[in-house]
Design an enzyme around this catalytic site. Structure first.
Site, short mmCIF file in Angstrom:
data_model
loop_
_atom_site.label_atom_id
_atom_site.label_comp_id
_atom_site.label_asym_id
_atom_site.label_seq_id
_atom_site.Cartn_x
_atom_site.Cartn_y
_atom_site.Cartn_z
N ASP A 176 44.44 51.44 3.75
CA ASP A 176 44.53 50.03 3.39
C ASP A 176 43.54 49.70 2.29
OD1 ASP A 176 46.28 49.88 5.38
OD2 ASP A 176 45.15 48.47 6.63
N ALA A 177 42.34 50.28 2.41
CA ALA A 177 41.29 49.97 1.43
C ALA A 177 41.73 50.43 0.04
CB ALA A 177 40.00 50.65 1.84
N GLU A 178 42.33 51.61 -0.03
CA GLU A 178 42.80 52.11 -1.32
C GLU A 178 43.91 51.22 -1.88
OE1 GLU A 178 42.73 56.81 -1.41
OE2 GLU A 178 43.25 56.03 0.56
N LYS A 207 41.31 39.09 13.48
CA LYS A 207 42.46 39.44 12.65
C LYS A 207 43.10 40.69 13.23
CE LYS A 207 44.07 39.90 7.92
NZ LYS A 207 45.05 40.92 8.21
N GLU A 242 51.13 37.83 16.14
CA GLU A 242 51.06 39.24 15.79
C GLU A 242 51.55 40.10 16.94
OE1 GLU A 242 49.96 39.49 12.71
OE2 GLU A 242 49.14 41.50 12.37
N CYS A 288 51.61 81.54 18.70
CA CYS A 288 51.24 82.92 19.00
C CYS A 288 52.04 83.29 20.23
CB CYS A 288 49.74 83.00 19.30
SG CYS A 288 49.29 84.49 20.20
N CYS A 308 47.40 86.63 25.17
CA CYS A 308 46.40 86.20 24.19
C CYS A 308 45.19 85.59 24.92
CB CYS A 308 47.00 85.17 23.23
SG CYS A 308 45.79 84.41 22.14
S1 IVH Z 1 47.55 33.39 10.14
C1 IVH Z 1 49.56 31.12 6.96
N1 IVH Z 1 46.07 34.49 11.99
O1 IVH Z 1 47.22 38.99 8.79
C2 IVH Z 1 48.83 31.88 7.99
N2 IVH Z 1 47.30 35.94 10.54
O2 IVH Z 1 46.77 39.43 5.98
C3 IVH Z 1 49.36 33.23 8.16
N3 IVH Z 1 47.05 38.31 11.05
O3 IVH Z 1 50.46 38.12 7.82
C4 IVH Z 1 48.77 34.09 9.11
N4 IVH Z 1 45.70 38.08 12.76
O4 IVH Z 1 50.15 39.46 10.05
C5 IVH Z 1 46.90 34.71 10.97
N5 IVH Z 1 44.75 35.35 13.71
C6 IVH Z 1 45.58 35.54 12.69
C7 IVH Z 1 45.96 36.84 12.29
C8 IVH Z 1 46.83 36.99 11.20
C9 IVH Z 1 46.36 38.94 12.01
C10 IVH Z 1 47.85 39.01 10.04
C11 IVH Z 1 49.22 38.42 9.83
C12 IVH Z 1 49.21 38.01 8.40
C13 IVH Z 1 48.21 38.95 7.82
C14 IVH Z 1 47.65 38.48 6.49
#
Ligand code: IVH
Length: 681
Positions: free
Chosen positions: A31-33, A112, A170, A423, A428
């Site tokens: 993801d970072a890349e 998140k 999510e 093997c 073995c």
């Molecule tokens: S709010 C308009 N809340 O992060 C608001 N998103 O990078 C939209 N995500 O598409 C999303 N945890 O899949 C929200 N507590 C959270 C979240 C969250 C994970 C994800 C979600 C979003 C993505 C954006």
């Protein structure tokens, strides 16, 4: 390189990796890349606005759609979030939005979740649709699959059922489920998932909902989409409380934060806890609480201005790949692995990482001497993502799979249609060591103190030839060995003795019968009742058992045709190892837990899980693996993880071990849930 050339190159790269991520659920870069590529393009386009094209990835909201699922147009666009990668960027965001509104801003902090965004539609209280985000405008219809997720209600509860409600949240896979899924995948010699997010995405985007149902996905709601005929809502925290009252799971870690300082505190707290939540998070989401302020702030074409994702620094490091070697497993499978310059990543030090098989290795093309990117998927498997090509030494050669077993010199063969080399020499010595280790391991006979080092020592000393010999070890025979004191010899012999009554299911697991995993072993044990019966059973009898297919049945049959295996069984029998299955019969009048369903989670101090399960079943109760509203109790031991959180969010009573003991003794009428048992909050 000219800016326009680089911009075109970046767009092509981003499109390629977007497809791998969203359509194939099989990313090649971290993801970072990916974020770095996107940022570079954004910066380039900001510096040269004429380079912006309408189809540039910077103008999109993310995912893409596949042809497998019907398209669904979202009622309201599903936006993404802008990111902040540092405290400074958070401050910059705060300063931007402070200029838009007059009053002080209050926030809500949320973990998140690292899963995939889903929109759920409820009409008159019934779940009528579920869609992925797709490109934000149009997503994929995944209703039948989402309907298999037990924590998502099919019907809303609560007082004020709205005519129409669209909720976003999510879908994710808890870490324990992810580990278990990859274990099953490995056992079935299927592809392993790189991380819980890909596993969740792959599980949700299945043609057959039965497959989704078997994957133990979970869900938290975090945002309102459309609301018709509901209450007047003024703030986000109020909205979440109402959503929870309707029966939708809302993450209990979400917090109201009254000022920006508390926002920093919340982000730090999430960073500290990220490895103890039971599911993966990749940051914190900070949202403006007041809905009127949100309306004033509005959104860009991609993301709302009133929310920001604070992204954690990547759980990835680079290190030196010192060597590539091959390990031999108990079934003879030869697995290449990387020996690394030890590196601290994802909460622990990693020195070894699997490279899976020949094809995986060829795909990654990592070579001895390479600097490689190492990632930890959750707290689970360390993984080599790939080489840093710019740092490759000139003479680094492509790695070739060895032709001979490093332990016994027999040829390593790869059969057609098989991803793995094996093997084929049953004699073995390495396979022998691994089989004995497996027999003594926690998932099988659980003999404390008999780990790999000891097993090797005993095999070398000629004391162990197979697992059956374990029971002929005595204090007198062990004492002459190096590093073996009287006390440790006695402890080991006691531990061996203590393993004798573990029962048939664990013996079957311990015997390393190909394809026979713990679940199938349990089913065979319960159905057949004794090892004698299993040995005598024809394939037709075995295939009738629920959870046992033709492949497993053939494999069990084949196992007992081999003399060496029958000898092991004979030794176990002669030593008095219990080769019968515990009879799980409900005694009349004792079915105190009839109709009660219980989920066990965390480490139980009172004894192994299957003992707890037997105790429940003997009283007519049922043990299930996922928490839903139908769950009567969740019994939480140590480190309970996400199932506890889910129980709390659904209002399912939680028992600690004392409460569980009480339940077993007195039945449900008197069992009292312990408030907040094990939640640590
Ligand atoms: S709010 C308009 N809340 O992060 C608001 N998103 O990078 C939209 N995500 O598409 C999303 N945890 O899949 C929200 N507590 C959270 C979240 C969250 C994970 C994800 C979600 C979003 C993505 C954006």
């Amino acid at each position: 390189m000219k800016p326009e050339t680089r911009a075109a190159e970046l767009r092509a790269l981003i499109d390629y990796h977007t497809e791998r991520y969203y359509l194939l659920d099989d990313p090649e870069i971290s993801d970072a890349e990916f974020d770095a590529l996107l940022r570079e393009l954004e910066e380039l386009e900001t510096a040269h606005p004429d380079l912006v094209t309408s189809d540039s990835p910077t103008q999109r909201t993310g995912g893409a759609r596949s042809a497998t699922f019907a398209p669904v147009t979202h009622l309201v666009r599903m936006l993404s979030l802008d990111n902040a990668f540092s405290r400074d960027e958070l401050v910059a965001w705060y300063e931007r939005i402070s200029k838009i509104v007059d009053d002080p801003i209050h926030f809500v902090g949320e973990p998140k979740l690292d899963g995939l965004a889903i929109s759920l539609l409820f009409e008159n209280g019934r779940l009528t649709g579920a869609a992925t985000r797709g490109d934000g405008v149009t997503g994929e219809d995944v209703t039948p699959n989402v309907a298999t997720i037990t924590s998502i209600p099919k019907r809303l509860g609560g007082k004020q059922i709205p005519a129409r409600l669209e909720v976003r949240g999510e879908v994710f896979m808890p870490l324990t489920s992810f580990t278990e899924l990859n274990r099953r995948q490995g056992e079935a010699e299927e592809r392993l998932f790189a991380n819980p997010r890909n596993a969740a995405a792959g599980s949700l985007r299945q043609k057959d909902p039965h497959v989704t149902a078997s994957r133990d996905l979970d869900f938290f709601a975090y945002q309102l989409g459309v609301l018709e005929g509901g209450p007047a809502l003024h703030s986000h925290h109020e909205t979440l409380a109402w959503i929870r009252d309707l029966g939708l799971p809302v993450n209990p870690r979400i917090k109201q934060l009254s000022a920006i300082d508390e926002v920093f505190g919340f982000c730090e707290e999430m960073l500290e806890r990220r490895h103890s939540l039971g599911y993966e998070i990749d940051g914190a989401v900070v949202k403006v609480d007041d809905l009127a302020q949100r309306a004033e702030m509005g959104a860009t074409s991609k993301a709302p201005r009133w929310a920001i994702a604070y992204k954690f620094p990547p759980e990835e490091k680079t290190t030196l790949l010192l060597n590539i070697m091959v390990s031999i497993g108990r079934t003879g499978r030869a697995t290449p692995f990387a020996q690394l310059e030890p590196v601290f990543v994802g909460g622990s030090t990693v020195g070894l990482a699997t490279l899976h098989n020949e094809d995986e290795l060829a795909r990654k093309d990592v070579r001895k001497g390479d600097t490689v990117i190492v990632r930890k998927a959750g707290d689970v498997i360390p993984e080599v993502v790939g080489p840093v090509l710019a740092k490759r030494p000139k003479r680094a050669r492509r790695w070739k799979f060895p032709k001979e077993c490093p332990a016994c010199g027999a040829p390593l063969v790869r059969l057609e249609g098989d991803a793995n080399h094996h093997c084929d020499n049953v004699e073995c010595p390495e396979q022998r060591v691994q089989r004995i280790c497996h027999f003594a391991s926690r998932g099988a006979m659980d003999i404390e103190g008999l780990g790999e080092e000891r097993v090797r020592q005993f095999v070398d000393a000629g004391l162990l030839n197979d697992a059956g010999d374990i029971y002929s070890l005595t204090v007198e025979r062990l004492l002459p060995l190096e590093r073996m004191a009287q006390k440790s010899a006695e402890n080991l012999v006691d531990a061996i003795e203590a393993s004798k009554p573990r029962g048939l299911a664990r013996v079957l697991v311990g015997l390393s019968i190909r394809h026979l995993g713990p679940t199938a072993a349990q089913a065979v044990a319960r159905a057949m009742g004794s090892l004698d019966a299993v040995e005598a059973a024809p394939v037709e009898t075995l295939t009738v058992i629920d959870g046992v297919g033709g492949v497993i049945a053939e494999s069990v049959r084949h196992f007992f045709t081999i003399d060496a295996n029958r000898e092991v069984v004979e030794k176990l029998r002669a030593a008095g190892v219990d080769l019968t299955a515990p009879k799980v019969e409900v005694l009349e009048g004792a079915a105190t837990l009839a109709g009660v369903s219980i989920v066990l989670t965390g480490v139980l101090q009172g004894g192994p899980r299957d003992q707890a399960q037997e105790a429940i079943e003997a009283r007519g109760g049922k043990v299930t693996s996922t928490v839903s509203k139908k769950t009567s109790y969740v019994v939480a031991g140590e480190n309970p993880g996400s199932k506890l959180a889910k129980a709390e969010s659904l209002g399912v009573p939680v028992l600690d071990e004392a409460g569980f003991a009480h339940l077993l003794e007195h039945g449900p009428s008197e069992a009292k849930p312990e408030a907040g048992a094990g939640s640590g909050e």
